[in-house]
Design a protein around this motif. Structure first.
Motif, PDB file in Angstrom:
ATOM      1  N   CYS A 254       8.456   3.130  -2.159  1.00 24.18           N
ATOM      2  CA  CYS A 254       8.106   2.233  -1.038  1.00 24.18           C
ATOM      3  C   CYS A 254       6.685   2.504  -0.575  1.00 24.18           C
ATOM      4  CB  CYS A 254       9.074   2.445   0.118  1.00 24.18           C
ATOM      5  SG  CYS A 254      10.781   2.086  -0.320  1.00 24.18           S
ATOM      6  N   GLU A 255       6.371   3.787  -0.414  1.00 24.31           N
ATOM      7  CA  GLU A 255       5.027   4.141   0.039  1.00 24.31           C
ATOM      8  C   GLU A 255       3.994   3.748  -1.022  1.00 24.31           C
ATOM      9  OE1 GLU A 255       3.653   4.815   2.635  1.00 24.31           O
ATOM     10  OE2 GLU A 255       1.712   5.603   2.003  1.00 24.31           O
ATOM     11  N   ALA A 256       4.358   3.920  -2.307  1.00 23.24           N
ATOM     12  CA  ALA A 256       3.452   3.538  -3.385  1.00 23.24           C
ATOM     13  C   ALA A 256       3.194   2.037  -3.324  1.00 23.24           C
ATOM     14  CB  ALA A 256       4.034   3.927  -4.740  1.00 23.24           C
ATOM     15  N   ALA A 257       4.261   1.254  -3.078  1.00 19.48           N
ATOM     16  CA  ALA A 257       4.116  -0.205  -2.987  1.00 19.48           C
ATOM     17  C   ALA A 257       3.190  -0.568  -1.822  1.00 19.48           C
ATOM     18  CB  ALA A 257       5.484  -0.852  -2.815  1.00 19.48           C
ATOM     19  N   ARG A 258       3.410   0.119  -0.693  1.00 19.75           N
ATOM     20  CA  ARG A 258       2.561  -0.161   0.465  1.00 19.75           C
ATOM     21  C   ARG A 258       1.098   0.148   0.117  1.00 19.75           C
ATOM     22  NH1 ARG A 258      -0.325   1.968   3.795  1.00 19.75           N
ATOM     23  NH2 ARG A 258       0.083   4.080   3.016  1.00 19.75           N
ATOM     24  N   ALA A 259       0.859   1.314  -0.513  1.00 14.18           N
ATOM     25  CA  ALA A 259      -0.501   1.726  -0.845  1.00 14.18           C
ATOM     26  C   ALA A 259      -1.163   0.718  -1.770  1.00 14.18           C
ATOM     27  CB  ALA A 259      -0.481   3.110  -1.483  1.00 14.18           C
ATOM     28  N   VAL A 260      -0.400   0.219  -2.740  1.00 22.92           N
ATOM     29  CA  VAL A 260      -0.964  -0.778  -3.665  1.00 22.92           C
ATOM     30  C   VAL A 260      -1.288  -2.055  -2.904  1.00 22.92           C
ATOM     31  CG1 VAL A 260      -0.398  -2.315  -5.599  1.00 22.92           C
ATOM     32  CG2 VAL A 260       0.140   0.134  -5.747  1.00 22.92           C
ATOM     33  N   ARG A 261      -0.312  -2.481  -2.095  1.00 29.96           N
ATOM     34  CA  ARG A 261      -0.503  -3.721  -1.328  1.00 29.96           C
ATOM     35  C   ARG A 261      -1.765  -3.639  -0.484  1.00 29.96           C
ATOM     36  NH1 ARG A 261       4.593  -3.631   0.057  1.00 29.96           N
ATOM     37  NH2 ARG A 261       5.771  -5.147  -1.178  1.00 29.96           N
ATOM     38  N   GLU A 262      -1.930  -2.474   0.170  1.00 33.06           N
ATOM     39  CA  GLU A 262      -3.062  -2.334   1.103  1.00 33.06           C
ATOM     40  C   GLU A 262      -4.278  -1.717   0.437  1.00 33.06           C
ATOM     41  OE1 GLU A 262      -1.362  -0.262   4.414  1.00 33.06           O
ATOM     42  OE2 GLU A 262       0.320  -1.689   4.517  1.00 33.06           O
ATOM     43  N   HIS A 263      -4.174  -1.536  -0.907  1.00 31.69           N
ATOM     44  CA  HIS A 263      -5.314  -1.061  -1.696  1.00 31.69           C
ATOM     45  C   HIS A 263      -5.839   0.289  -1.237  1.00 31.69           C
ATOM     46  CE1 HIS A 263      -8.783  -2.472  -4.440  1.00 31.69           C
ATOM     47  NE2 HIS A 263      -7.665  -2.355  -5.120  1.00 31.69           N
ATOM     48  N   GLU A 264      -4.939   1.116  -0.670  1.00 32.17           N
ATOM     49  CA  GLU A 264      -5.327   2.493  -0.309  1.00 32.17           C
ATOM     50  C   GLU A 264      -5.008   3.395  -1.505  1.00 32.17           C
ATOM     51  OE1 GLU A 264      -3.027   3.462   3.057  1.00 32.17           O
ATOM     52  OE2 GLU A 264      -3.896   1.893   4.316  1.00 32.17           O
ATOM     53  N   LEU A 265      -5.902   3.373  -2.501  1.00 32.82           N
ATOM     54  CA  LEU A 265      -5.525   3.943  -3.795  1.00 32.82           C
ATOM     55  C   LEU A 265      -6.562   4.879  -4.364  1.00 32.82           C
ATOM     56  CD1 LEU A 265      -4.216   0.685  -5.446  1.00 32.82           C
ATOM     57  CD2 LEU A 265      -2.831   2.632  -4.745  1.00 32.82           C
ATOM     58  N   PRO A 266      -6.105   5.875  -5.159  1.00 26.09           N
ATOM     59  CA  PRO A 266      -7.047   6.652  -5.973  1.00 26.09           C
ATOM     60  C   PRO A 266      -7.724   5.727  -6.982  1.00 26.09           C
ATOM     61  CG  PRO A 266      -4.771   7.110  -6.619  1.00 26.09           C
ATOM     62  CD  PRO A 266      -4.717   6.328  -5.340  1.00 26.09           C
ATOM     63  N   ALA A 267      -8.950   6.087  -7.384  1.00 26.36           N
ATOM     64  CA  ALA A 267      -9.745   5.221  -8.264  1.00 26.36           C
ATOM     65  C   ALA A 267      -8.942   4.805  -9.501  1.00 26.36           C
ATOM     66  CB  ALA A 267     -11.015   5.958  -8.689  1.00 26.36           C
ATOM     67  N   ALA A 268      -8.179   5.769 -10.086  1.00 24.50           N
ATOM     68  CA  ALA A 268      -7.463   5.513 -11.337  1.00 24.50           C
ATOM     69  C   ALA A 268      -6.519   4.315 -11.206  1.00 24.50           C
ATOM     70  CB  ALA A 268      -6.668   6.747 -11.740  1.00 24.50           C
ATOM     71  N   LEU A 269      -6.079   4.036  -9.964  1.00 25.85           N
ATOM     72  CA  LEU A 269      -5.083   2.976  -9.776  1.00 25.85           C
ATOM     73  C   LEU A 269      -5.699   1.649  -9.350  1.00 25.85           C
ATOM     74  CD1 LEU A 269      -1.874   4.547  -8.287  1.00 25.85           C
ATOM     75  CD2 LEU A 269      -2.013   2.731  -9.998  1.00 25.85           C
ATOM     76  N   ARG A 270      -6.956   1.666  -8.950  1.00 29.48           N
ATOM     77  CA  ARG A 270      -7.547   0.401  -8.460  1.00 29.48           C
ATOM     78  C   ARG A 270      -7.583  -0.606  -9.612  1.00 29.48           C
ATOM     79  NH1 ARG A 270     -10.120   0.876  -3.465  1.00 29.48           N
ATOM     80  NH2 ARG A 270      -9.896   2.982  -2.600  1.00 29.48           N
ATOM     81  N   GLY A 271      -8.104  -0.181 -10.746  1.00 31.45           N
ATOM     82  CA  GLY A 271      -8.215  -1.082 -11.893  1.00 31.45           C
ATOM     83  C   GLY A 271      -6.916  -1.799 -12.213  1.00 31.45           C
ATOM     84  N   PRO A 272      -5.856  -1.032 -12.535  1.00 29.37           N
ATOM     85  CA  PRO A 272      -4.612  -1.668 -12.985  1.00 29.37           C
ATOM     86  C   PRO A 272      -3.935  -2.532 -11.919  1.00 29.37           C
ATOM     87  CG  PRO A 272      -4.595   0.699 -13.398  1.00 29.37           C
ATOM     88  CD  PRO A 272      -5.810   0.415 -12.610  1.00 29.37           C
ATOM     89  N   THR A 273      -4.295  -2.359 -10.627  1.00 27.48           N
ATOM     90  CA  THR A 273      -3.499  -3.056  -9.588  1.00 27.48           C
ATOM     91  C   THR A 273      -4.270  -4.149  -8.854  1.00 27.48           C
ATOM     92  OG1 THR A 273      -4.177  -1.386  -7.987  1.00 27.48           O
ATOM     93  CG2 THR A 273      -2.087  -1.007  -9.137  1.00 27.48           C
ATOM     94  N   THR A 274      -5.602  -4.081  -8.889  1.00 28.05           N
ATOM     95  CA  THR A 274      -6.385  -4.997  -8.057  1.00 28.05           C
ATOM     96  C   THR A 274      -6.015  -6.458  -8.300  1.00 28.05           C
ATOM     97  OG1 THR A 274      -8.198  -3.434  -8.227  1.00 28.05           O
ATOM     98  CG2 THR A 274      -8.722  -5.640  -7.382  1.00 28.05           C
ATOM     99  N   ARG A 275      -5.971  -6.821  -9.597  1.00 30.68           N
ATOM    100  CA  ARG A 275      -5.914  -8.241  -9.938  1.00 30.68           C
ATOM    101  C   ARG A 275      -4.673  -8.929  -9.356  1.00 30.68           C
ATOM    102  NH1 ARG A 275      -4.958 -11.005 -14.853  1.00 30.68           N
ATOM    103  NH2 ARG A 275      -4.478  -9.062 -15.918  1.00 30.68           N
TER     104      ARG A 275
END
Lengths: 393, 393
Positions: free
Chosen positions: A48-69
């Motif tokens: 759940c927290e991971a989903a929130r972080a992705v949604r709100e783009h509060e992410l480590p650099a490694a995850l920005r690429g795969p999730t931004t789009r």
């Protein structure tokens, strides 16, 4: 709320099941396929927290690429309706059906190196079989799309026999060997699982829509890609790793030198699953890949279902038995140990002798012929035996 | 005189050549086949003195048994006339034609264990080929007597190809694979050697008298049994060891589970020669022995003459070449060594990489797939290559 869920996570998957499920499905749609950095984020903060972080783009650099789009697309609720409408379901690590023990191999791969080397987030599924039950005793049967009559016959016979003995046939629903393996399992009312590189609502290849429907009726069609996703090249590599993951071993029936089956075999070996290949006529291009894998030690040559079960099944350690001293009294070292590992009655295969004696397999194989030339042991289609036992009996 | 000869022996084979030859031939007739105790007696006191000791029965216990029955028969002179009348000759260790280096493996076997494990005293021969020259580059091609059309075809194609490239085909003149191999070599005007388990004046099998005559015309028919001796079961085992001894490797084209070819393969492995087998359709009983030997690691799977030459031919060590650092900069340990062993351009086989890198073959085979999944290396029908080399070119 998501905070609570994250805290709950620390003590195991508590939190609101529906919220968790929506989070899994949301993330599955965002990354579409394996994503090691996301898996580790989930492991540390919870889904759940991971989903929130992705949604709100509060992410480590490694995850920005795969999730931004796609992070802003949240079609989780709709996706759950879609799969339900298809008579299917989504299987998450929270579900009893999740074959967690199967994924252990994937956990241990070097995810830095290739993007496919990660545990799937969820599996989208259609069919009555429980994935957990289906993958308890399973063999992946794969091979060339342009297979020969010989290959189709061998794939059918072996898959019938395995399925008839309660083994699940896992394959990729492709033309040729894959389809023959699925059909053979269906024909004997056995269990079969088709792993797709596209959404389970997309019959791929299209000509196999009826085959896939039949598998979904009595077996299981699974994919780590959400409904609607079509097959992309790199998704087949990820799919091959799932096929290898869900089986106790991978059997290649026919493969040309460039067959994708070779990739599945590599996954099997990285995952510590036995890789097996069926030989064929030396002139046949559709056996060239099998011969190469056997020759180079990438796959073990098998010709019978017994061989396959011997490799993929649980180890059958022989029971130690009394050793008559006389005939082999002069033996020393490895020879003595290997001879001692042979039962007074019955036969053993070299690998069983290796397990039993603790002598490494190469040495066992080197020593047996000498013992045979010394007429202390013999060998027939069941394995190696003491000549004394035959003279006696 | 025999004393002088024995003394001469100590400084190498001096003594009267004719007397020595008569001694060899006498002893060959007395023991008929390999006899380790006699070989060691000859090694220590010389052939003339050994012959005298046998004649006069002044022998260690180990030698009384094998020599008593026929020690009084001295037909050496007559035997030499017989073989001359046949247009043949006897080849002794004194002759330049004697392939001494071939016998080294036999020297090192444990002669305590089985009676066949000994260097032959002499070889009776018919045919224009020099045994020394014929066995310089030689492959033993053996297999099932009841071979399939597939087996006969493969044996013929491979033997034609090998003989056409200057390799001698060594076999046993039996029905099936043996005969196909000999005939293929003759057909392309290549070199072939038939090793018999009976006297070279006895066509065995009788139906192959014309084949054996043809081999004696252009090739070589050899036996360690004197003229007139007929084939006995244990002599076939001794014959198989000679077939393995005279080749740089043994190739089994077809073999049932109980084929004698398996015995020849065991000799090859004891002698440190590569043992190779050709696969076939899994349903074929005449390939079952080949499949078993490959599966159990007793023989290496081969499908092409290139594979065979790769095993039996002299090692072709790759020349080290410059290593571009970038693509594999992060590699460590065996991975780095194996990647470094790959040439900037061109391909290598796992065993070449193992030789080049000093990393053991099992590790090489385990690491290559990881490197391939990392897209650092690729693999095609020529072997493994750096992906960088292909992108570049």
């Amino acid at each position: 709320m998501s905070e609570a869920c994250a805290v709950g996570e620390v003590m195991g998957p508590k939190g609101d099941p529906d919220e968790r499920r929506l989070a899994w499905v949301y993330l599955s749609r965002v990354v579409q396929g394996p994503c090691a950095p996301l898996s580790s984020l989930i492991a540390s903060v919870g889904v759940c927290e991971a989903a929130r972080a992705v949604r709100e783009h509060e992410l480590p650099a490694a995850l920005r690429g795969p999730t931004t789009r796609r992070r802003e697309i949240d079609s989780a609720a709709a996706d759950l309706e879609t799969i339900a409408r298809l008579g299917g379901r989504v299987i998450t690590p929270d579900d009893e059906e999740w074959p967690g023990w199967r994924m252990l191999g994937l956990d241990q791969l070097d995810t830095e190196r290739d993007r496919e080397a990660a545990v799937p987030l969820v599996l989208w599924a259609r069919g009555p079989l429980s994935l957990h039950a289906a993958s308890e005793r399973a063999v992946a049967v794969v091979g060339s799309r342009c297979s020969s009559g010989y290959g189709l016959q061998v794939a059918s016979e072996i898959s019938c026999d395995l399925a008839g003995r309660g083994w699940t046939i896992v394959s990729g629903a492709a033309f040729g060997i894959d389809a023959a393996a699925h059909r053979a399992a269906l024909a004997v009312g056995g269990k079969t699982v088709a792993v797709l590189a596209c959404g389970v609502d997309r019959p791929y290849p299209a000509q196999h829509d009826r085959l896939l429907a039949a598998i979904a009726d009595s077996g299981l069609v699974v994919s780590e890609y959400p409904p609607g996703i079509s097959a992309q090249k790199h998704q087949f590599l990820a799919r091959n790793r799932l096929i290898a993951t869900l089986g106790d071993g991978v059997l290649v029936v026919e493969a040309g030198l460039r067959s994708g089956a070779r990739n599945t075999v590599k996954w099997a070996r990285r995952l510590g699953r036995p890789a097996m290949a069926v030989p064929g006529p030396v002139g046949s291009a559709s056996s060239a890949g099998c011969h190469r894998m056997i020759r180079e030690g990438e796959a073990l040559l098998v010709t019978r279902v017994e061989d396959i079960i011997d490799e993929a099944g649980p180890l059958r350690l022989p029971v130690a038995e009394g050793v008559p001293v006389d005939p082999a009294g002069h033996l020393r070292g490895a020879e003595a140990e290997i001879y001692a590992a042979l039962p007074a009655i019955g036969s053993r295969l070299p690998r069983e002798l290796s397990q039993q004696s603790g002598v490494d397999l190469a040495t066992v194989r080197a020593v047996l012929p000498s013992l045979e030339l010394a007429e202390l042991v013999g060998c027939d289609s069941d394995g190696w035996f003491r000549t004394s036992s035959r003279r006696a009996g």
